[in-house]
Write an enzyme that holds these catalytic residues in place. Structure first.
Site, PDB file in Angstrom:
ATOM      1  CG  HIS A  97      -2.130  -0.823   1.063  1.00  0.00           C
ATOM      2  ND1 HIS A  97      -3.295  -0.373   0.497  1.00  0.00           N
ATOM      3  CD2 HIS A  97      -2.343  -2.117   1.368  1.00  0.00           C
ATOM      4  CE1 HIS A  97      -4.183  -1.352   0.480  1.00  0.00           C
ATOM      5  NE2 HIS A  97      -3.626  -2.422   1.006  1.00  0.00           N
ATOM      6  CE  LYS A 101      -6.273  14.042   0.019  1.00  0.00           C
ATOM      7  NZ  LYS A 101      -6.191  12.813  -0.737  1.00  0.00           N
ATOM      8  NE  ARG A 102      -4.856   9.975   9.940  1.00  0.00           N
ATOM      9  CZ  ARG A 102      -4.549   9.015  10.799  1.00  0.00           C
ATOM     10  NH1 ARG A 102      -5.257   7.889  10.815  1.00  0.00           N
ATOM     11  NH2 ARG A 102      -3.582   9.165  11.657  1.00  0.00           N
ATOM     12  CE  LYS A 127      -2.921  10.785   3.003  1.00  0.00           C
ATOM     13  NZ  LYS A 127      -3.671  10.162   1.877  1.00  0.00           N
ATOM     14  CB  THR A 163     -10.031   5.201  -2.025  1.00  0.00           C
ATOM     15  OG1 THR A 163      -9.749   5.500  -0.647  1.00  0.00           O
ATOM     16  CG2 THR A 163      -9.328   3.925  -2.440  1.00  0.00           C
ATOM     17  CE  LYS A 201     -13.791   6.796   0.006  1.00  0.00           C
ATOM     18  NZ  LYS A 201     -13.097   7.068   1.294  1.00  0.00           N
TER      19      LYS A 201
HETATM   20  C1  LIG Z   1     -11.819   7.375   1.625  1.00  0.00           C
HETATM   21  C2  LIG Z   1     -11.404   7.724   2.976  1.00  0.00           C
HETATM   22  C3  LIG Z   1     -10.050   7.928   3.255  1.00  0.00           C
HETATM   23  C4  LIG Z   1      -8.976   7.867   2.190  1.00  0.00           C
HETATM   24  O1  LIG Z   1      -8.816   9.143   1.606  1.00  0.00           O
HETATM   25  P1  LIG Z   1      -7.563   9.476   0.677  1.00  0.00           P
HETATM   26  O2  LIG Z   1      -7.894  10.827   0.135  1.00  0.00           O
HETATM   27  O3  LIG Z   1      -7.555   8.445  -0.413  1.00  0.00           O
HETATM   28  O4  LIG Z   1      -6.362   9.458   1.517  1.00  0.00           O
HETATM   29  C5  LIG Z   1      -9.688   8.264   4.553  1.00  0.00           C
HETATM   30  N1  LIG Z   1     -10.605   8.392   5.528  1.00  0.00           N
HETATM   31  C6  LIG Z   1     -11.926   8.217   5.281  1.00  0.00           C
HETATM   32  C7  LIG Z   1     -12.886   8.389   6.402  1.00  0.00           C
HETATM   33  C8  LIG Z   1     -12.358   7.864   4.016  1.00  0.00           C
HETATM   34  O5  LIG Z   1     -13.666   7.671   3.794  1.00  0.00           O
END
Ligand SMILES: *Cc1c(COP(=O)(O)O)cnc(C)c1O
Length: 815
Positions: free
Chosen positions: A356, A544-545, A550, A652, A656
């Site tokens: 990952h 995101k985190r 990032k 991911t 979304k």
């Molecule tokens: C989809 C999702 C992530 C991943 O987000 P990235 O932008 O791909 O890092 C992290 N936390 C939650 C709650 C999510 O739904």
């Protein structure tokens, strides 16, 4: 599922009276939620049992997904959607005088994961059940999940996530399926009559693993799969003797030590853990899961393991469960008397590994002394795996000592879990095309040369049931109206939308849907955080985190730049923007926490400056989690995907956003590349250095941020404002951030993630966003085309790819 409204109402009432001695009218909403959830579960049990017996009867090859994290979020809304009973349930509740939305909000998130990796596991389970594949998810039932984040004085403060304060109505505890897991002790040998040595542990700590099962309900099918999570406890309870002697703390020490194992999720995302307790967690759930599989297997096949690899495929979600490899060797040899070669043949046909990340700090390695102390017998087996491997390497590359050393699973006092995985698994995959390519040609080059057939790519995906059908009902109806139904299980149906790309009436409808979703988000944030958001403004979102790679810093530096322009030039009138952030920082990640403080300080300054006049607003959404994500994605206009190229394995969140009609503002990193490939470059905003360029600058040490600071006075100014008291009365507050960008700290090079190098390109891309947004029809067309072209990013497609190339499963229809 057959749904009888009257029966359902009666069931809810019955549960309220029996479990809580209350009436429906007594609006204690959590109890009502529990009663509703339990009544839904009642209706699922029959199919759940039928699914299990169908798999047993067919002796179905099954995928076992081993993951230290399952970020499931809430279950009620998702389950009634997958059961196709949502309308009926809502009607029943209405008749009973219950407000569904209030009930839904009672459910705590099952936050048993950090971020993308854990949420991927959850999306995969949804797709596997929907596609009728035999699958079991195995993990840990953390008593406390991902911490609750509150912002106090602009700082992140962490509180325990007490998600089991009330019971979880979806889980079923199965004490009859307990297994025992051993830690520590010493390895003893007994010489058996058959001339073989039997290895076993003496003086080990015994821990009971108790499974809790949660149903994973497929959409529009009778398949109900299982997520099985293990809880740790002591088989001996507390020490009554010590208790009677009033040594209360010591009396419960053994019990606490066992329970600590499943007490709390480590809040590290893509970072080092290195703690003995973390290894204990990993071994605990791997050993319990394997014992569980073997018990079912031997109940049918006895001690003949020749069919094991035909019936089981075990996917390792990152290196966290890799200790399962030597543990299966141990179980087969020590408990079931297989010879090494027989056991190795089974193991190497059973396991597959997903990588990952390429961030060096996230590649797990364990100090030998910790590993050996905790798992003495498993350590012997790892040593033997490595001994045989190195012997093989020597014969293949007799003169290349450097390679032999580089690839050794045990080296410099450490055990390299990724190496162990790649050597032992029959498949190694990355999670987006670029990521898999970097693994093959750079990070894992030695390994890809040695085992070329193992390497493959499986681009991540997300489930449209949760992230569109459930999270964005307005857009879901729009899609059904114009693209037709069927997209719920075949996301490529969205292609049908393309023919409306120039239809003004349809585009207006799309704009109205986005507008309504933005109003919903605004009222939620008004209610929960007392934040004011203007739905007229562009919702520019980075959720995101919090991690340096990032680059939330790049985002906030641009905001500072915009703020400077607006506050100095009252004629500068870009379209109004709301910059929305949501992010948790790992508890020990100081710089990430500093960035959160910076975002909040900039927000406080800008949101209270009259000169800004609503042209920009900055909002930090507290406690970002799945249930918050479900409210934010549908309301986003702009999707911030601005990681340093080459660093984000896939992402991911980007998918979304696309599914919900936000336009990507991003670098050519991870799955962004595939997203623009599908959407068309004209329907996204791409900027910045490419992975190859970054890689070259990294290698040649040729990057000098001063060059960019010297060329761009706007950048120089924004940077300077970090330390001149503009955003905090103490100029020391953001000094470390400043130094890390400009000079480099703690022996690091300056600006490791190329924030300053990409600043100018990012600002220009943001200008393009602003210009594009003012053309409402043009924007709506881009939105529509993004939605129409996101079929590839369904986790259904990802799962079919895994099934075809790795898992080789057959669909089992439950009837
Ligand atoms: C989809 C999702 C992530 C991943 O987000 P990235 O932008 O791909 O890092 C992290 N936390 C939650 C709650 C999510 O739904």
């Amino acid at each position: 599922m057959n749904f009888d409204k009257e029966q359902f109402k009666a069931a809810v009432q019955r549960r309220l009276t029996r479990d809580f001695s209350k009436d429906i009218g007594q609006n204690d909403t959590h109890d009502v939620y529990d009663a509703v959830a339990a009544s839904v579960l009642d209706g699922v049990i029959k199919n759940w049992m039928k699914t299990r017996s169908a798999y047993d009867a067919r002796r179905a090859r099954t995928i076992y997904y081993l993951s230290a994290e399952f970020l499931m979020g809430r279950a009620l809304g998702n389950n009634i959607i997958n059961l196709c009973i949502k309308d009926a349930v809502l009607e029943a509740l209405k008749e009973a005088g219950i407000d569904y939305n209030t009930i839904e909000e009672q459910e705590p998130d099952a936050g048993l994961g950090n971020g993308g990796l854990g949420r991927l596991a959850a999306c995969f389970l949804d797709s596997l059940a929907t596609l009728n594949y035999p699958a079991v998810g195995y993990g840990i039932r953390y008593r406390y999940g991902m911490f609750e984040q509150r912002i106090e004085n602009g700082f992140q403060v962490e509180y325990p996530d007490n998600w089991l304060k009330y019971r979880d109505p979806w889980e079923i505890r199965r004490s009859d399926a307990d297994v025992e897991v051993l830690f520590g002790g010493n390895v003893a040998v007994r010489h058996e009559a058959d001339g073989r040595d039997h290895f076993f542990l003496e003086n080990a700590e015994r821990v009971t693993a108790t499974p809790y099962d949660t149903p994973i309900i497929g959409y529009g099918t009778d398949t109900v799969n299982t997520l099985r999570l293990w809880e740790a406890s002591s088989p001996d309870g507390f020490d009554l003797q010590l208790f009677n002697e009033m040594h209360y703390t010591r009396a419960v020490a053994r019990q606490n030590s066992a329970e600590d194992i499943s007490r709390v999720l480590y809040p590290n995302d893509s970072g080092p853990s290195g703690k003995a307790l973390r290894l204990k967690q990993q071994y605990f759930f791997c050993s319990a899961s394997l014992q569980d599989m073997i018990r079912s297997y031997t109940s049918v096949y006895g001690e003949d393991f020749s069919k094991f690899a035909d019936l089981h495929v075990i996917q390792l979600n990152d290196t966290h469960p890799v200790v399962a490899v030597p543990e299966l060797m141990r179980l087969l040899m020590d408990e079931h008397r297989l010879e090494w070669d027989e056991a190795w043949a089974v193991v190497t046909k059973t396991f597959a590994y997903t990588n990952h990340t390429i961030l060096a700090e996230a590649l797990e390695k364990w100090p030998i002394d910790i590993f050996q102390g905790l798992l003495p017998r498993v350590y012997q087996i790892v040593e033997e795996i490595n001994r045989r491997f190195i012997a093989d390497l020597r014969s293949r590359f007799p003169d290349d000592y450097d390679k032999q050393n580089r690839m050794s699973i045990i080296r410099s006092g450490m055990i390299y879990m990724a190496w162990l995985a790649i050597h032992s698994c029959f498949s190694v995959n990355g999670v987006a095309a670029l990521h898999s390519e970097i693994l093959r040609t750079k990070e894992l080059k030695d390994w890809a040369e040695l085992y070329p057939a193992k390497f493959n790519n499986k681009t991540n995906g997300v489930t449209q049931r949760r992230w569109l059908l459930s999270a964005n009902p307005r857009l879901a109806s729009f899609i059904t109206k114009y693209a037709g139904s069927g997209w719920e299980t075949d996301l490529s149906v969205l292609k049908n939308l393309e023919k409306y790309a120039d239809d003004d009436a349809v585009l207006n409808e799309l704009l109205e849907i986005k507008r309504a979703n933005k109003e919903d988000l605004a009222s939620w944030l008004k209610e929960t955080q007392n934040e004011f958001l203007d739905p007229e403004s562009i919702f520019d979102v980075q959720i995101k985190r919090l991690h340096e790679y990032k680059r939330q810093l790049l985002n906030i530096l641009h905001i500072i730049y915009l703020y400077n322009r607006i506050s100095e030039d009252e004629n500068f009138a870009p379209p109004a923007r709301t910059f929305i952030f949501g992010a948790k920082a790992a508890s020990g990640y100081r710089r990430a926490k500093s960035i959160i403080k910076l975002i909040n300080s900039v927000a406080a300054k800008i949101n209270n400056d009259k000169r800004v006049g609503g042209k920009i607003r900055v909002v930090f959404v507290e406690n970002y989690r799945v249930s918050a994500a479900e409210k934010i994605f549908p309301a986003a206009d702009v999707s911030e995907q601005i990681s340093t190229a080459g660093k984000e394995a896939s992402g991911t969140g980007n998918m979304k956003f696309m599914l919900n009609g936000a336009l990507t503002l991003g670098t050519l990193d991870g799955a962004n590349i595939e997203i623009v490939e599908e959407a068309g470059e004209e329907n996204a905003f791409i900027f910045g250095l490419r992975a190859e360029e970054i890689h070259a600058m990294d290698k040649e040490h040729s990057y000098n941020p001063q060059h960019y600071i010297g060329q761009n006075p706007h950048l120089a100014r924004a940077l300077n404002q970090l330390v001149d008291g503009t955003f905090d009365s103490s100029p020391q507050m953001f000094r470390e951030l400043y130094d890390s960008l400009v000079y480099g700290v703690e022996g690091q090079r300056p600006d490791v993630y190329y924030v300053l190098a990409d600043f100018d390109a990012y600002c220009r891309a943001q200008e393009e966003v602003a210009a594009a947004y003012t053309d409402r029809q043009g924007w709506a067309k881009k939105t529509l085309l993004n939605i129409a072209r996101c079929g590839k990013f369904s986790s259904d497609r990802t799962i079919e790819d895994y099934v075809r190339d790795i898992w080789k499963l057959e669909k089992i229809k439950i009837d």
